[in-house]
Scaffold this motif. Structure first.
Motif, PDB file in Angstrom:
ATOM      1  N   GLY A 391       0.801  -1.211   0.000  1.00 17.31           N
ATOM      2  CA  GLY A 391       0.000   0.000   0.000  1.00 17.31           C
ATOM      3  C   GLY A 391       0.837   1.266   0.000  1.00 17.31           C
ATOM      4  O   GLY A 391       2.064   1.233   0.100  1.00 17.31           O
ATOM      5  N   SER A 438      -5.368   3.781  -2.273  1.00 20.16           N
ATOM      6  CA  SER A 438      -4.575   2.767  -1.586  1.00 20.16           C
ATOM      7  C   SER A 438      -4.887   2.762  -0.098  1.00 20.16           C
ATOM      8  O   SER A 438      -5.267   3.797   0.469  1.00 20.16           O
ATOM      9  CB  SER A 438      -3.082   3.024  -1.823  1.00 20.16           C
ATOM     10  OG  SER A 438      -2.293   2.035  -1.195  1.00 20.16           O
ATOM     11  N   THR A 444      -3.125  -1.563  -3.347  1.00 23.50           N
ATOM     12  CA  THR A 444      -3.231  -0.331  -4.130  1.00 23.50           C
ATOM     13  C   THR A 444      -3.997  -0.614  -5.415  1.00 23.50           C
ATOM     14  O   THR A 444      -3.873  -1.692  -6.003  1.00 23.50           O
ATOM     15  CB  THR A 444      -1.837   0.226  -4.469  1.00 23.50           C
ATOM     16  OG1 THR A 444      -1.117   0.439  -3.262  1.00 23.50           O
ATOM     17  CG2 THR A 444      -1.929   1.530  -5.251  1.00 23.50           C
TER      18      THR A 444
END
Length: 457
Positions: A391, A438, A444
């Motif tokens: 992320g 994200s 993401t």
């Protein structure tokens, strides 16, 4: 010339043209009125002259005396003539002019005839009488009328000059008041430099063009501030990325040169130098590619690209990698006409942009499966790439597209922060947009939107 002076002069010019037209009309109408009034006076004088010489035997004594009294009130430079039907001058012995027969015939034909002779105004009337048919001609100089016109002309000229002066001064005052907001903007802009781009121009409350100018300038300042921030960040990131391998190279050389080394140690040092030099080459090549992406797309260097076929090709590419990586392609809302899934652009550049996103998705998810969803709508083609990786922090989502920028949690992974910047440039070149969402530690998703084929050109 300043706008204030130019506006004043233009305003004065327009006013001058209007005043000129008005004053010329006033002068011409006044001249016509004075001329007509004088001809009416000449006509009355001609009638009085005819009555004095031709109606004496037909009028009462009192009436004749009144007419004779008015006849004695002559006009300056007045001259009278009476002609009978044989074109002979009668009754008045002293004549100033011998009028031609053609003039007499014209007066008989028109009964009342105006003319100008030697700068004098003349009027002739046809006067039938029991003694015969006569023509009476009276001429005189309109001295009073000429003086009145000259006086009027001087008044109009003076009024014209005074009006222009007042108009110019009032125009200066009005232009200064009207341009005061622009002066204020200029004073505020002069205080803005590269080190205080956070300052903004104060907007008014009138919602006019000047307020719109201030708003647009503030928007420009905001973009400039962001550009300077990006430039400073780029310089900082570039110096960091370039300094690391250079420091390693210099350190290795210095250590090696301190003492004599065995051939194996020299080989090891050269290998380290080679690795760091390759990193420098990768970084500089990436920066060079970023500058080359700014080329314009035309019909000559573009083609129709089937997005679903391109995604299948990319999935096949990653499947044959070692180790194999899985890209799951999902299609939704597909049109009946497959041509609607096409975009116009450069296939190699589009493939490079998508590969950069996919490479990051696999890398930051430790080679877990990546999903790619392609959907169609009347407004265009949407593509989303999702991973289940580390992320991106919310503070870094707007910075990841900057050249050489790397998020804090990405430093443990190999890379130089060039791929996403290149991807954004390629997509913007194709009139496409890209956004990112994200959740730190969960994954993401990159969302890309392509306009329909042909709308980007």
């Amino acid at each position: 010339m300043k706008i204030r002076h130019r506006l004043s002069l233009q305003f004065t010019l327009i006013s001058g043209i209007i005043l000129t037209v008005v004053f010329v009309l006033i002068y011409l109408l006044s001249a016509q009125y004075i001329r007509n009034s004088f001809y009416k006076l000449l006509q009355m004088r001609a009638l009085v002259t005819a009555q004095v010489y031709l109606e004496k035997d037909e009028l009462t004594k009192k009436k004749f005396l009144e007419i004779e009294k008015s006849y004695r009130e002559r006009i300056p430079d007045e001259s009278s003539n009476i002609y009978d039907q044989h074109n002979q001058a009668v009754f008045i012995e002293k004549t100033r002019y011998n009028w031609p027969v053609s003039l007499l015939e014209t007066i008989r034909h028109q009964e009342v005839y105006r003319f100008v002779f030697r700068e004098e105004s003349g009027l002739g009337i046809y006067y039938p009488d029991n003694q015969g048919d006569f023509v009476v001609i009276v001429t005189a100089r309109n001295t009073a009328g000429i003086q009145q016109l000259q006086y009027l002309l001087w008044i109009l000229v003076v009024m014209f000059l005074v009006a222009l002066l007042i108009t110019f001064l009032m125009g200066q005052w009005y232009a200064s008041r009207a341009l005061e907001p622009i002066k204020s903007i200029n004073r505020q802009v002069q205080k803005i430099r590269s080190n205080n781009l956070h300052l903004r121009v104060q907007q008014g409350l009138n919602k006019d063009e000047i307020d719109e100018l201030a708003a647009n300038f503030n928007g420009l300042l905001q973009h400039l501030e962001q550009a300077f921030d990006m430039q400073r960040s780029f310089a900082s990131n570039a110096s960091h990325e370039l300094r690391t391998p250079l420091t390693t190279i210099i350190g290795e050389i210095e250590v090696t040169l301190q003492n004599s080394r065995s051939p194996e140690e020299y080989v090891q040092t050269l290998g380290t130098l080679l690795g760091e030099s390759e990193k420098l080459k990768i970084i500089t090549d990436g920066l060079l590619q970023l500058t080359r992406v700014d080329a314009n797309l035309t019909e000559a260097n573009s083609e129709l690209i089937r997005m679903d076929e391109l995604l299948w090709d990319l999935a096949e590419y990653w499947r044959h990698k070692s180790p194999p990586l899985q890209l799951h392609v999902q299609l939704s809302g597909m049109p009946d006409d497959a041509a609607l899934l096409c975009i116009r652009g450069n296939r190699s550049l589009i493939a490079l942009a998508l590969q950069n996103i996919l490479r990051n998705a696999f890398k930051f998810s430790y080679n877990r499966d990546v999903s790619c969803r392609l959907s169609y709508s009347d407004s265009g083609i949407s593509l989303s790439v999702s991973d289940r990786g580390i992320g991106i922090a919310a503070a870094d989502t707007e910075k990841i597209f900057m050249p050489l920028y790397r998020a804090d949690n990405a430093h443990s992974f190999e890379g130089y922060g060039i791929g996403l910047s290149m991807t954004q440039k390629i997509l913007y070149l194709h009139k496409a947009s890209i956004t990112v969402s994200s959740v730190l530690g969960q994954g993401t998703t990159f969302n890309i939107f392509f306009p329909p084929a042909g709308k980007w050109l």
